[in-house]
Design an enzyme around this catalytic site. Structure first.
Site, PDB file in Angstrom:
ATOM      1  N   LEU A 148     -41.383 -30.762  -4.658  1.00  0.00           N
ATOM      2  CA  LEU A 148     -40.943 -32.135  -4.394  1.00  0.00           C
ATOM      3  C   LEU A 148     -39.535 -32.187  -3.815  1.00  0.00           C
ATOM      4  O   LEU A 148     -39.192 -33.116  -3.085  1.00  0.00           O
ATOM      5  CB  LEU A 148     -40.981 -32.947  -5.689  1.00  0.00           C
ATOM      6  CG  LEU A 148     -42.366 -33.261  -6.241  1.00  0.00           C
ATOM      7  CD1 LEU A 148     -42.243 -33.932  -7.608  1.00  0.00           C
ATOM      8  CD2 LEU A 148     -43.141 -34.157  -5.298  1.00  0.00           C
ATOM      9  N   VAL A 197     -28.155 -28.107 -15.388  1.00  0.00           N
ATOM     10  CA  VAL A 197     -27.161 -27.607 -14.430  1.00  0.00           C
ATOM     11  C   VAL A 197     -26.355 -28.795 -13.901  1.00  0.00           C
ATOM     12  O   VAL A 197     -26.920 -29.790 -13.438  1.00  0.00           O
ATOM     13  CB  VAL A 197     -27.855 -26.838 -13.284  1.00  0.00           C
ATOM     14  CG1 VAL A 197     -26.895 -26.563 -12.142  1.00  0.00           C
ATOM     15  CG2 VAL A 197     -28.444 -25.538 -13.820  1.00  0.00           C
ATOM     16  N   ILE A 245     -48.782 -29.748  -3.612  1.00  0.00           N
ATOM     17  CA  ILE A 245     -48.840 -28.385  -4.154  1.00  0.00           C
ATOM     18  C   ILE A 245     -49.394 -27.428  -3.081  1.00  0.00           C
ATOM     19  O   ILE A 245     -48.919 -26.296  -2.940  1.00  0.00           O
ATOM     20  CB  ILE A 245     -49.655 -28.347  -5.462  1.00  0.00           C
ATOM     21  CG1 ILE A 245     -48.898 -29.156  -6.536  1.00  0.00           C
ATOM     22  CG2 ILE A 245     -49.892 -26.916  -5.940  1.00  0.00           C
ATOM     23  CD1 ILE A 245     -49.675 -29.419  -7.807  1.00  0.00           C
ATOM     24  N   GLY A 296     -41.021 -26.914 -12.996  1.00  0.00           N
ATOM     25  CA  GLY A 296     -42.285 -27.619 -12.747  1.00  0.00           C
ATOM     26  C   GLY A 296     -43.278 -26.648 -12.123  1.00  0.00           C
ATOM     27  O   GLY A 296     -43.029 -25.432 -12.069  1.00  0.00           O
ATOM     28  N   THR A 297     -44.386 -27.177 -11.619  1.00  0.00           N
ATOM     29  CA  THR A 297     -45.408 -26.320 -10.999  1.00  0.00           C
ATOM     30  C   THR A 297     -44.790 -25.475  -9.891  1.00  0.00           C
ATOM     31  O   THR A 297     -45.060 -24.272  -9.771  1.00  0.00           O
ATOM     32  CB  THR A 297     -46.533 -27.191 -10.406  1.00  0.00           C
ATOM     33  OG1 THR A 297     -46.961 -28.100 -11.415  1.00  0.00           O
ATOM     34  CG2 THR A 297     -47.707 -26.367  -9.942  1.00  0.00           C
ATOM     35  N   LYS A 341     -62.918 -28.981  -8.173  1.00  0.00           N
ATOM     36  CA  LYS A 341     -62.629 -30.015  -7.170  1.00  0.00           C
ATOM     37  C   LYS A 341     -63.233 -29.576  -5.843  1.00  0.00           C
ATOM     38  O   LYS A 341     -62.837 -28.554  -5.289  1.00  0.00           O
ATOM     39  CB  LYS A 341     -61.117 -30.210  -7.021  1.00  0.00           C
ATOM     40  CG  LYS A 341     -60.760 -31.156  -5.879  1.00  0.00           C
ATOM     41  CD  LYS A 341     -59.286 -31.480  -5.836  1.00  0.00           C
ATOM     42  CE  LYS A 341     -58.962 -32.308  -4.604  1.00  0.00           C
ATOM     43  NZ  LYS A 341     -57.537 -32.656  -4.531  1.00  0.00           N
TER      44      LYS A 341
HETATM   45  C1  FAD Z   1     -47.336 -40.060  -7.866  1.00  0.00           C
HETATM   46  C2  FAD Z   1     -47.525 -38.619  -7.531  1.00  0.00           C
HETATM   47  C3  FAD Z   1     -48.801 -38.087  -7.414  1.00  0.00           C
HETATM   48  C4  FAD Z   1     -48.972 -36.740  -7.055  1.00  0.00           C
HETATM   49  N1  FAD Z   1     -50.235 -36.223  -6.893  1.00  0.00           N
HETATM   50  C5  FAD Z   1     -50.370 -34.954  -6.431  1.00  0.00           C
HETATM   51  C6  FAD Z   1     -51.653 -34.364  -6.224  1.00  0.00           C
HETATM   52  O1  FAD Z   1     -52.689 -34.958  -6.473  1.00  0.00           O
HETATM   53  N2  FAD Z   1     -51.700 -33.099  -5.750  1.00  0.00           N
HETATM   54  C7  FAD Z   1     -50.577 -32.387  -5.490  1.00  0.00           C
HETATM   55  O2  FAD Z   1     -50.661 -31.270  -5.000  1.00  0.00           O
HETATM   56  N3  FAD Z   1     -49.372 -32.887  -5.762  1.00  0.00           N
HETATM   57  C8  FAD Z   1     -49.248 -34.140  -6.205  1.00  0.00           C
HETATM   58  N4  FAD Z   1     -48.002 -34.633  -6.454  1.00  0.00           N
HETATM   59  C9  FAD Z   1     -46.848 -33.740  -6.295  1.00  0.00           C
HETATM   60  C10 FAD Z   1     -46.748 -32.833  -7.517  1.00  0.00           C
HETATM   61  O3  FAD Z   1     -46.488 -33.599  -8.658  1.00  0.00           O
HETATM   62  C11 FAD Z   1     -45.637 -31.815  -7.307  1.00  0.00           C
HETATM   63  O4  FAD Z   1     -45.791 -31.167  -6.076  1.00  0.00           O
HETATM   64  C12 FAD Z   1     -45.691 -30.751  -8.366  1.00  0.00           C
HETATM   65  O5  FAD Z   1     -45.796 -31.291  -9.637  1.00  0.00           O
HETATM   66  C13 FAD Z   1     -44.479 -29.869  -8.290  1.00  0.00           C
HETATM   67  O6  FAD Z   1     -43.339 -30.595  -8.721  1.00  0.00           O
HETATM   68  P1  FAD Z   1     -41.973 -29.838  -8.733  1.00  0.00           P
HETATM   69  O7  FAD Z   1     -42.142 -28.595  -9.512  1.00  0.00           O
HETATM   70  O8  FAD Z   1     -41.469 -29.752  -7.360  1.00  0.00           O
HETATM   71  O9  FAD Z   1     -41.014 -30.880  -9.518  1.00  0.00           O
HETATM   72  P2  FAD Z   1     -40.971 -31.265 -11.078  1.00  0.00           P
HETATM   73  O10 FAD Z   1     -42.272 -31.090 -11.741  1.00  0.00           O
HETATM   74  O11 FAD Z   1     -40.367 -32.622 -11.137  1.00  0.00           O
HETATM   75  O12 FAD Z   1     -39.960 -30.216 -11.691  1.00  0.00           O
HETATM   76  C14 FAD Z   1     -38.579 -30.316 -11.476  1.00  0.00           C
HETATM   77  C15 FAD Z   1     -37.873 -29.372 -12.432  1.00  0.00           C
HETATM   78  O13 FAD Z   1     -36.489 -29.344 -12.128  1.00  0.00           O
HETATM   79  C16 FAD Z   1     -35.754 -29.428 -13.331  1.00  0.00           C
HETATM   80  N5  FAD Z   1     -34.424 -29.960 -13.031  1.00  0.00           N
HETATM   81  C17 FAD Z   1     -34.089 -30.995 -12.233  1.00  0.00           C
HETATM   82  N6  FAD Z   1     -32.753 -31.167 -12.235  1.00  0.00           N
HETATM   83  C18 FAD Z   1     -32.243 -30.210 -13.046  1.00  0.00           C
HETATM   84  C19 FAD Z   1     -30.936 -29.871 -13.462  1.00  0.00           C
HETATM   85  N7  FAD Z   1     -29.862 -30.536 -13.047  1.00  0.00           N
HETATM   86  N8  FAD Z   1     -30.774 -28.847 -14.331  1.00  0.00           N
HETATM   87  C20 FAD Z   1     -31.835 -28.142 -14.778  1.00  0.00           C
HETATM   88  N9  FAD Z   1     -33.092 -28.418 -14.411  1.00  0.00           N
HETATM   89  C21 FAD Z   1     -33.297 -29.438 -13.567  1.00  0.00           C
HETATM   90  C22 FAD Z   1     -36.616 -30.324 -14.203  1.00  0.00           C
HETATM   91  O14 FAD Z   1     -36.267 -30.205 -15.555  1.00  0.00           O
HETATM   92  C23 FAD Z   1     -37.993 -29.758 -13.896  1.00  0.00           C
HETATM   93  O15 FAD Z   1     -38.225 -28.613 -14.663  1.00  0.00           O
HETATM   94  C24 FAD Z   1     -47.837 -35.949  -6.857  1.00  0.00           C
HETATM   95  C25 FAD Z   1     -46.552 -36.470  -7.041  1.00  0.00           C
HETATM   96  C26 FAD Z   1     -46.389 -37.798  -7.355  1.00  0.00           C
HETATM   97  C27 FAD Z   1     -44.990 -38.337  -7.521  1.00  0.00           C
END
Ligand code: FAD
Length: 496
Positions: free
Chosen positions: A339, A191, A352, A16-17, A80
């Site tokens: 997250l 994984v 983020i 993800g991001t 923004k």
């Molecule tokens: C409702 C909502 C609104 C939001 N609004 C904002 C906002 O306005 N501004 C902001 O900064 N943030 C916001 N966020 C938070 C933002 O979405 C996250 O901080 C950002 O997208 C980063 O997500 P991430 O990379 O941590 O997780 P994710 O994008 O969920 O990525 C998780 C990754 O882990 C992988 N993964 C998980 N388990 C496994 C496994 N067992 N094996 C292999 N791969 C796996 C998935 O495939 C994926 O690639 C919001 C979140 C939510 C829920």
């Protein structure tokens, strides 16, 4: 002590991001002898929301050598310049206040060392909106086009720190594209298990196909799945649910309600929470974030439709979360980011922004320690990260210190306890305007604050939390020269 000298492979689990951003940051400091590998599952996918950056976003992009024009093209990004809070006081149509990303340029620069308080105190005393000193604020109110905003930024005629709205799927894809160009390895697998040694250090990931991916250091960026933290390496969950009631979100897309993409993210108060509207070039990313104790998922969906006056299709299933964070996010040879490390409703879009600061501080420690990291440094890193979460919690709790009482939810909000830090901050605000020192305790061990005192002021004043009596005392105590400067400043505003 943790030594990363001579290591061969760092794995970032999650694409993800957070995962891709961390991988790009690591690539910058490790030579090509160290493999940086992102392991993710496109089958599991990413969370697919999170489309607004904070004050640190543009500099974060620069820190990983991203071309800003390319970023805008690739992610449908728009400028923004802050937030607009609608309906948080009376709930009437004209009820809105702004939290702009004010910079300390222009008129405000001479007051920066004082946290702007004499300037702001003078404005509050004369009931002048704080936004009136900001060059460029009229562009927000008048819904200026992106081209007009770009021109104003390039001619430096705005007192605003620019950030971006962006498409959450496109940003992950774009970071991935850049990462592949920079010798970051990508592996698309699920994984299943995580192997550890006798010290509790993670040594390998085992995929669904039973492939073993050995590693020296792991970044857990698995989003809300939280594959490693707490399950494999120990950490303590710190819940915010006693102070923040929201725990569900329904994200959806909608067309632009205004002629141009709004230059701010909107946070519109609803009956049991609030709705975000984040304008991109081609659409608005929106969502209702609400309290499951006060409204069912079905009624929340209906409330969205009633509010907008048209039908919407949820972008995905209802997102369920408990607001909170982990106290230790760097444990042994595992760093947890995004997250996976914690989450709170997207008011002020902190997720983020918080991730960026976590990665920045982590990189700072690796570089300054030349890869030989003391237990003390890790402990301090965790402490500063947790303190930063407290800043977010306190700041968000202040947003709910608002006068709305028309539904059971808003009545319960009023009964929800203040956090101890915010209570103390508020107590002082009754006697004087906030100072820089009131938020300095959030900065620890190389960590930068998420918000400046100016950000706290815009929200506090927007909600009417600073009484006139407090600022009158402030102004009376100023030395004559400062009083005159404040008066000159007010006169200059009247002339404009
Ligand atoms: C409702 C909502 C609104 C939001 N609004 C904002 C906002 O306005 N501004 C902001 O900064 N943030 C916001 N966020 C938070 C933002 O979405 C996250 O901080 C950002 O997208 C980063 O997500 P991430 O990379 O941590 O997780 P994710 O994008 O969920 O990525 C998780 C990754 O882990 C992988 N993964 C998980 N388990 C496994 C496994 N067992 N094996 C292999 N791969 C796996 C998935 O495939 C994926 O690639 C919001 C979140 C939510 C829920």
């Amino acid at each position: 002590m943790l030594s990363l000298k001579g290591i061969k492979r760092i794995v970032v689990l999650g694409g993800g991001t957070a995962g891709w951003y961390t991988a790009l940051s690591l690539r910058k400091i490790f030579s090509d002898n160290v493999e940086i590998r992102v392991v993710e599952s496109t089958e599991l996918g990413i969370v697919g929301v999170g489309e607004g950056g904070l004050l640190n976003f543009q500099s974060a992009l620069r820190s990983i050598d991203i071309d800003l024009n390319e970023f805008v093209r690739e992610t449908n990004a728009t400028f923004k310049w802050g937030f607009c809070y609608e309906g948080w006081r009376t709930g009437e149509k004209d009820d809105k206040y702004y939290h702009p990303f004010a910079s300390s340029t222009g008129a405000a620069s001479q007051w920066e060392n004082l946290g702007h308080y004499p300037l702001f105190s003078a404005m509050i005393n004369h009931s002048i909106p704080l936004t009136s000193y900001l060059r460029g604020f009229d562009l927000i109110v008048n819904n200026a086009s992106q081209a007009e905003a770009a021109l104003a930024l390039s001619s430096q005629s705005v007192d605003i720190i620019n950030s971006f709205h962006f498409d959450s799927y496109k940003i992950a894809k774009y970071f991935k594209k850049v990462a592949l160009e920079r010798n970051i390895i990508h592996q698309d697998v699920i994984v299943e298990h995580v192997e550890t040694d006798e010290r509790g250090h993670v040594t390998a990931l085992i995929t669904q196909e039973n492939e073993k991916i050995e590693l020296d250091f792991l970044v857990d960026a698995t989003g809300l799945a939280r594959k490693v933290i707490d399950k494999v390496v120990p950490s303590e969950w710190f819940s915010f649910k006693d102070h923040l009631l929201l725990d569900r979100a329904i994200p959806f897309y909608m067309p632009h309600p205004l002629e141009n993409p709004y230059l701010v993210s909107r946070a519109i108060a609803m009956k049991s929470g609030w709705m975000w509207q984040i304008p991109l070039q081609n659409r608005v990313g929106a969502g209702y974030v609400y309290s499951s104790k006060h409204i069912s998922d079905e009624d929340a969906l209906q409330e969205i439709k009633d509010y907008l006056g048209f039908d919407i299709e949820p972008q995905q299933n209802v997102i369920k979360f408990e607001p909170g964070c982990y106290r230790q996010i760097w444990v042994k040879n595992v760093l947890t980011v995004g997250l996976a490390s914690g989450f709170v409703e997207p008011l002020e879009a902190t997720s983020i922004g918080q991730m960026i600061e976590t990665v920045r501080n982590f990189i700072r420690i690796l570089v300054t320690s030349q890869g030989v990291v003391s237990d003390n440094a890790v402990r301090e890193f965790n402490e500063s990260n947790f303190t930063s979460w407290m800043e977010i919690l306190d700041f968000l709790r202040m947003h709910y210190d608002c006068p709305r009482r028309d539904t059971e939810f808003w009545q319960d909000v009023a009964k929800t306890p203040l956090t101890e830090n915010y209570r103390a901050f508020k107590e002082c605000m009754q006697a004087r305007a906030p100072r820089l020192m009131d938020v300095e305790s959030y900065l620890l061990y190389g960590r930068r604050g998420m918000f400046h005192i100016v950000n706290w002021m815009f929200v506090a004043v927007g909600l009417g939390l600073i009484p006139h009596t407090a600022v009158v005392g402030d102004l009376m105590a100023l030395p004559p020269e400062s009083k005159q400067r404040a008066q000159n400043f007010l006169d200059s505003l009247k002339k404009d």
